[in-house]
Structures are given as C-alpha cells and as structure tokens.
Design an enzyme around this catalytic site. Structure first.
Site, PDB file in Angstrom:
ATOM      1  N   GLU A 117      31.125  43.354  38.518  1.00 43.95           N
ATOM      2  CA  GLU A 117      31.302  43.369  39.973  1.00 43.95           C
ATOM      3  C   GLU A 117      31.237  44.829  40.425  1.00 43.95           C
ATOM      4  O   GLU A 117      32.259  45.486  40.579  1.00 43.95           O
ATOM      5  CB  GLU A 117      32.647  42.737  40.355  1.00 43.95           C
ATOM      6  CG  GLU A 117      32.749  41.275  39.993  1.00 43.95           C
ATOM      7  CD  GLU A 117      34.148  40.711  40.196  1.00 43.95           C
ATOM      8  OE1 GLU A 117      34.263  39.496  40.419  1.00 43.95           O
ATOM      9  OE2 GLU A 117      35.133  41.475  40.124  1.00 43.95           O
ATOM     10  N   ASP A 133      42.032  43.980  39.729  1.00 46.30           N
ATOM     11  CA  ASP A 133      42.711  43.524  38.517  1.00 46.30           C
ATOM     12  C   ASP A 133      42.234  44.252  37.270  1.00 46.30           C
ATOM     13  O   ASP A 133      42.773  44.020  36.187  1.00 46.30           O
ATOM     14  CB  ASP A 133      42.538  42.011  38.348  1.00 46.30           C
ATOM     15  CG  ASP A 133      43.819  41.256  38.646  1.00 46.30           C
ATOM     16  OD1 ASP A 133      44.736  41.871  39.231  1.00 46.30           O
ATOM     17  OD2 ASP A 133      43.919  40.071  38.295  1.00 46.30           O
ATOM     18  N   LYS A 184      43.477  35.290  39.019  1.00 49.38           N
ATOM     19  CA  LYS A 184      43.321  35.526  40.458  1.00 49.38           C
ATOM     20  C   LYS A 184      44.528  35.042  41.257  1.00 49.38           C
ATOM     21  O   LYS A 184      44.906  35.649  42.263  1.00 49.38           O
ATOM     22  CB  LYS A 184      42.053  34.829  40.964  1.00 49.38           C
ATOM     23  CG  LYS A 184      41.749  35.080  42.435  1.00 49.38           C
ATOM     24  CD  LYS A 184      40.483  34.357  42.852  1.00 49.38           C
ATOM     25  CE  LYS A 184      40.209  34.513  44.341  1.00 49.38           C
ATOM     26  NZ  LYS A 184      38.992  33.774  44.749  1.00 49.38           N
ATOM     27  N   ASP A 232      36.120  36.636  48.076  1.00 52.51           N
ATOM     28  CA  ASP A 232      35.733  37.253  46.813  1.00 52.51           C
ATOM     29  C   ASP A 232      35.019  38.561  47.102  1.00 52.51           C
ATOM     30  O   ASP A 232      34.444  38.750  48.185  1.00 52.51           O
ATOM     31  CB  ASP A 232      34.823  36.314  46.026  1.00 52.51           C
ATOM     32  CG  ASP A 232      35.582  35.122  45.454  1.00 52.51           C
ATOM     33  OD1 ASP A 232      36.825  35.182  45.396  1.00 52.51           O
ATOM     34  OD2 ASP A 232      34.930  34.127  45.082  1.00 52.51           O
ATOM     35  N   ASP A 288      42.807  27.711  43.445  1.00 50.96           N
ATOM     36  CA  ASP A 288      42.590  27.496  44.873  1.00 50.96           C
ATOM     37  C   ASP A 288      42.654  26.015  45.231  1.00 50.96           C
ATOM     38  O   ASP A 288      43.303  25.629  46.199  1.00 50.96           O
ATOM     39  CB  ASP A 288      41.232  28.088  45.291  1.00 50.96           C
ATOM     40  CG  ASP A 288      40.145  27.851  44.249  1.00 50.96           C
ATOM     41  OD1 ASP A 288      40.294  26.919  43.432  1.00 50.96           O
ATOM     42  OD2 ASP A 288      39.156  28.592  44.242  1.00 50.96           O
TER      43      ASP A 288
END
Length: 734
Positions: free
Chosen positions: A111, A140, A278, A302, A444
């Site tokens: 990412e 994280d 997450k 995200d 989620d």
C-alpha cells in the site's frame, strides 16, 4: 408546542417491474421442484449403473435450489435513495456536525505511501467546513516512511485545498485529478500545483526506495523521535502526532483559512498481545478521536479508496439529519467501486449486480451490511448504543463537543496515546459490545449485523458519481485470495454466536436474515459446485447418463430452469452496466471462486476451529508491475506463481477437457451408437462443453502462452497428472 414540519432531506423511490420478476421467479421455482421430483422418482435401481452419481447430483441440485431461494427476498423490492443537500444547507449549514474520517493502512510495501496520501488529501478537500473536519491515518505498520509521506502531504495541502476550492476540483485526489484533466481554463495554476505535487511525490518515492527518511527531514521534525524506541511493526510504543490543529497558528492554508485537523497514529503493539487487525485499529481510532475531536459522524475508508465526489459527505448527512427518519439510521453505506476495472471486468471485481441490484434490495429489508469502507457512521451507535424512541434528536439544539479542557497539543497527544495502548481494552467491552467486533476476518460485516440486531437501520447510497474509487485486483490469485478472505469470514460469522441463522432471529426482518445467510453460505455452495464440475463429466466419459433424454418430458424443466435463470442473470448484468463478455467473465470467476476460494476457505476455517492454524489478515496488493498492468489492460488473465488454488482450477479444467474429448473419440469413432448418444446425454455434453469453454484461458495459460503470466510448468504437470489419473481410475471402476 407543535412540531415544525419540514420537507424531507432525502427521497426514497421503489423500483418498477418487480411484479414481473416475482411471477418469473415463481415459475423458475416450479421448474426446480420438477427437477427435484425427477431426481427422487427416477433413482436407478441397485442393478443399474450410475446410482451413486445420481444420488450425489440429487443432493447437489437440492443445495442449488435452496440456495437460489435465499437470494430472492432482497430482489423483490429495490429502494433507491436521493438526498437533497440544498435543503440540508438551508436548514443546518451553521450547525453542521463535526466529522472524523478514519483511513487505515497496514503495509507500505503493498500500500504505497503515495497512494495513501492521495486518499488523505482527497478527504481533506471535502466541500465541508474545514474546522469541523478531522482526518486520522492509522498506520498498522508503524512506518516512518508513511509518517514522512503524511508530513509532506500536510505541507502540500496548504496549496492543494485552496486550489480545489477555487476551481471546484473533483476528484480531489491529486493523482486522479491530474490523470483526468486534459484541458483547463486555469492552465498556469494547474502547472504550478502539478509541479508541487510531482516534487512531493518524487521525495516520498525516493524515501521509500532508500527505506529511510532523509536525515535533514528527520532532524527537523520532532515527530520522528518517536521511532527511537521502535523495534518492529509488531513491537513498538504508541506513535501519535497531531500534524495540523486549529490551536497551531501555522495550520492554515495559503489563503489564511483553517485546515482540517490531521493526525497520524500507530497504535502500540506487542508480540504477546493480540492486535485484532483492522478492527483493533478502528477501535483505537474511535477512542483517540473521541478525545481530540469527538466528531458526531465517523467515516472510514480504506487507504486506496480516494474521494471521487466532494459532496458525498453532505449527501450522507441528509440521511442522518432528516427530521422524520434520520434518528433510525445507524450508518450510510456506499458501494466499493474501482477506477481500474477493465471494459469487460476480467476478474469480476466490480460486483455490478451486488451493488446495482442486491444492496438496493437489502435497503428495503432494513439496510445493507457494513462492508468496511466508504461507510458513514454515527459515533454513539458504533460505540454500542441500542435503538430506542429517545434516540431522536433536535439538530438545532445540538452543539459540537470537542476537547473540554484547555490543554496544549503536546498534552493532548500524550493523553491520547494511552487510549491506543495494547492493554487499554483489557477487561472492557471493546471488540464485544463496543466498537468493531473481534474474532472474525470480516469484522465489518459482523459489526454491521450486531448494529442492526440492536434495532438500527442502515441506508445504501449509490450516487451516479461514485463517492469513492479504489484499486481492484489485477491478477487472478489476488482476486481468489480476496474472495477466500471474504467467504472465510462469512463462514466464521455463520458458526459464531453472532450467526444470522439464530442470533439475528426476531431481531431483524426474515428477508434480511435470509440475505445474510445467502452471503455467509458461500463456502457451503462450493461442494455441490465441485461435484457438478467433476462427476457428470466422468460419467459422460463412461457413457452413463445422469440427466433426462432430450425426447423425455422431464427434459423441459431442466431446459427452462437453465435457460430462464441464465437469461435473467444476463439481463440483470447488462442493466447494471455490464457487457456480454463481462457477464461471461463474471460466470468464469463465479466458477473459479466456488471451486477454489470457497473450498479452501471451508477447509481453513475448519482447521482453525480445531486449533490447527491461526487467523491471519491478508492485505491485497494495490500496485502491479508494468508487464502485469499491460496484460491486465489487454484483458489477458494473469496466473503468476504456483499455488494449490491454481492447481485445483487447472485440474478441474483439464478433467472436463479430457472427458469431453474422450467421449467424442469413444462415441463417434468407436461406439456403434455413434451420434445417437447425444440424445441420451445432451445435458452432460452441454455441461462439460460449457466448462471447457469457460476454461479456455486456463488451457492457454497451461500450454500456449509464453509470457510470465502463464501457469507455471509445475502446475501444468501436476494438474495433467491428476486429471488423467482421475479419468483412468474412474474408467477402471466397474
């Protein structure tokens, strides 16, 4: 005093033509019932061949039929929402609530920091009062490179935010905007801001390549000192830095306007303490933000999902602040859309039918599930509040509550760090009744279910201009791994105390309960699919029919169900904006998911339930090599490295090819029956033929392609050996 009447802040419209669909689906169900009757009434006798294959198909078709039933309640009544942001501005512009935006990243390797800050910058540029907007980045990985990128973004934002306001920029992600803008009436300003962005991008990418922050930058900013005690991404203290805050006189843009609050957070991690992926990051953000800004509304996205619509925040508030229905709504979910989808959606990543049909149907049953990104929440509900008649509030009497004490930024940072410690949640309700739920790889979905079971509703908002755009998988393994995680998480929920099959009974509508079961039963449907892809073809090879002859009346329900369902699915896909080739690609990925992703998800979940393996959270790669990207744009399937899932796919594909070729050789050139066999086995020939056509890219990847994206030779050898062995073994059986 009588209540003041207001025109609604949003409108709800129902889809037309659903009566026809209900009638059509009823006729299909009648056809399915006839198929079940045929299977039960025509079971071969003990002396006849094919009895066990027949019984297996009976169970498979029973599973398919029951699973088909689950998908219909949320197709019978579709709702479409339209907000009226002009009315919102007229009534509440001066008292708009504070909004906290959470962006989560976990690995700077897959990412990239440049992508992350483009998302952050796009959110900071919302068309919303900046003094009521706060953006939090949860890292994280605890990467100083990501912190450096955010620091650079905070400086660039002083130029970017005024530019966006002045020229009504949309999308507000710099990278996306510069790719879409071709001609401009503000060419001079565009050249200037683009040069500033490219310089910033270059500095960040150079730091990422070197693996360290430039020494001159490191020594100038106090925030980097927090990495002095850093051991690894799984062992470090809480790192928190408020980069922009209204208390800081320098936190103003070049026009002198206050900028949105900007915070970097890397929660404390220790190897011996579970960090809950997450969900744990989100819960830390909820606590930290409650002390720093305490926004009434929370938006989480995200790190690859940049804002594509600067008005979407105001649109979401129309639902929350509606005087009549707003108090019932816990969250507003937008679809997860992608900017890199090919014309024919090679890997089915757009999920067109899910977002254009199914989620609108879920809205009519109590609301869509929470999918983890692009979702607007009310803070108090996310923290565990139950619905009651007292939840209705008068927004005219609402006052934003921020930090109550006059403390310095340094003191505020230190107080906030304690809320992100790895031991803070010990002996608390966090992860159980407060915040996001723990113990599931799709935290989620289970969180959204628990919210709806507390009496709240949700809303699906799917604007014409999508609210957020992200990056879809560009290789087949990436797509399969993503679906494995989703289906595995759904299976975990189904087996947990929060299972919609029993926990949600009586707490949500039966239709919504069935819809949750439909998604959470993905892994179970793999078994009848694998059976259907293998057994009929093997029996075809031996010349044993498992379906009615074309001349039999029992052939009619099979033909009607197959043609009717396929025709409707194609029509539904085309009306959702897809293409015929896109539908074929969707069908292929549907098959691949069921015979690999769901199969491995089932096995892994069972192993984990017996303690043979631990839960992991796989982050999908957000960037691709240049050659991979080029093949993806040409819609050439990318297989890549060897994996068990690819071996399974190749084996099933080759087995169907060998069986079909073997049948032709045997029946046309050897058997005296010749072509007459096709009357008795037409459906088996059709099934095997369709499977062969679907798997053409696999055959190309095995034997014809020479590029790096082909299937490895090891997979070709193993799958060929397995398929030939299965055929030989089945033929040898009496």
């Amino acid at each position: 005093m009588a209540a003041v009447e207001h025109s609604p802040l949003f409108e709800t419209k129902r889809a037309k033509g659903r009566v026809f669909y209900k009638i059509f689906s009823l006729t299909l169900f009648v056809g399915i019932c006839f198929i079940w009757v045929f299977r039960v009434s025509h079971i071969p006798r003990e002396s006849e061949v094919g009895k066990w294959g027949w019984i297996g198909l009976s169970f498979a078709e029973l599973c398919f039929g029951l699973y088909w039933l689950l998908r219909h309640p949320f197709r019978w009544n579709l709702l479409f929402r339209e907000p009226f942001r002009q009315r919102l501005s007229q009534r509440y512009e001066k008292i708009l609530p504070k909004v906290d935006i959470f962006v989560c990243t976990a690995d700077p390797g897959i990412e990239p920091p440049v992508m992350v800050i483009n998302t952050v910058l796009s959110l900071m540029a919302y068309e919303y009062p900046p003094d009521k907007l706060s953006v939090y980045l949860s890292d994280d990985a605890g990467s100083d490179i990501t912190f450096y990128a955010l620091l650079e973004a905070s400086i660039f934002a002083k130029q970017w935010l005024p530019f966006c306001r002045k020229f009504k920029v949309d999308p507000t992600s710099p990278a996306a905007y510069f790719k879409t803008i071709h001609s401009s009436t503000h060419a001079k300003e565009l050249v200037t801001i683009k040069k500033l962005y490219q310089d910033m991008e270059s500095r960040i990418e150079n730091a990422a390549k070197m693996g360290r922050v430039p020494e001159e930058v490191h020594s100038k900013h106090k925030g980097f000192s927090q990495w002095d005690s850093y051991s690894s991404r799984r062992d470090h203290d809480t790192i928190l830095q408020i980069l922009l805050h209204e208390k800081d006189s320098s936190a103003k843009d070049v026009d002198g306007n206050v900028m949105p609050l900007l915070v970097y957070l890397a929660r404390e991690k220790r190897p011996q303490v579970a960090h809950n992926f997450k969900a744990g990051a989100m819960n830390s953000l909820i606590r930290v933000s409650s002390l720093i800004s305490n926004g009434e509304i929370i938006l989480n996205v995200d790190c690859d999902m940049y804002s594509n619509n600067s008005q979407s925040l105001r649109d979401a508030l129309c639902f929350f602040m509606d005087e009549d229905k707003g108090h019932e709504i816990a969250y507003v979910q937008t679809p997860q859309c992608f900017e890199n989808i090919t014309k024919n959606d090679l890997y089915g990543g757009a999920l067109r039918v899910s977002y254009e049909v199914e989620f609108h149907g879920l809205d009519s049953l109590g609301g869509p599930m929470y999918i983890g990104t692009g979702c607007f929440h009310r803070r108090e509900i996310l923290c565990g509040r139950k619905f009651s008649d007292q939840c209705k509030k008068d927004w005219n009497e609402y006052k934003n509550i921020g930090d109550m004490k006059e403390v310095s930024l340094h003191e505020l940072e230190e107080q906030s760090k304690a809320l992100a410690s790895c031991t803070f949640e010990k002996n608390t309700l966090w992860g159980k009744e407060m915040g996001l739920q723990y113990g599931c790889s799709v935290e989620d979905v289970v969180t959204g279910l628990s919210i709806q079971c507390r009496g709240w509703k949700s809303v699906f908002y799917n604007p014409q201009r999508k609210a957020f755009l992200g990056v879809a998988p560009t290789t087949l393994p990436q797509a399969l791994i993503q679906h494995k995680r989703w289906s595995e998480g759904g299976f975990q929920i189904l087996l947990s105390k929060h299972s919609p099959a029993w926990y949600a009974y009586g707490l949500i509508s039966p239709g919504l309960q069935m819809a949750y079961c439909y998604y959470h039963l993905w892994v179970f449907i793999c078994w009848p699919t694998v059976y259907y892809c293998i057994i009929p073809s093997l029996y075809l090879l031996k010349g044993i029919p498992l379906f009615p002859q074309m001349s039999s009346p029992w052939f009619i329900p099979f033909a009607y169900v197959i043609l009717g369902d396929c025709s409707y699915c194609l029509m539904e896909f085309l009306l959702s904006g897809g293409t015929i080739k896109g539908w074929w690609n969707e069908l292929r990925i549907w098959l691949y998911k069921r015979t690999s992703s769901y199969l491995f998800a089932f096995v892994d979940t069972i192993l984990k339930s017996f303690g043979f393996s631990e839960s992991t959270f796989v982050v999908s790669a957000k960037v691709a090599e240049e050659e991979v990207s080029q093949r993806y744009e040409k819609e050439i399937m990318e297989f890549g490295n060897s994996s068990p899932m690819l071996t399974v796919l190749a084996t099933v594909a080759l087995l169907n090819l060998f069986c079909l070729l073997g049948m032709f050789l045997k029946q046309v050139f050897i058997s005296e029956g010749g072509l007459r066999i096709f009357d008795a086995m037409a459906l088996q020939v059709l099934l095997s033929g369709v499977l062969v056509l679907i798997n053409v890219p696999v055959y190309q990847g095995l034997f014809l392609r020479k590029d790096e994206g082909r299937l490895p030779m090891s997979v070709a050898a193993k799958s060929t050996a397995l398929a030939l062995s299965a055929c030989a073994l089945f033929i040898s059986l009496s």
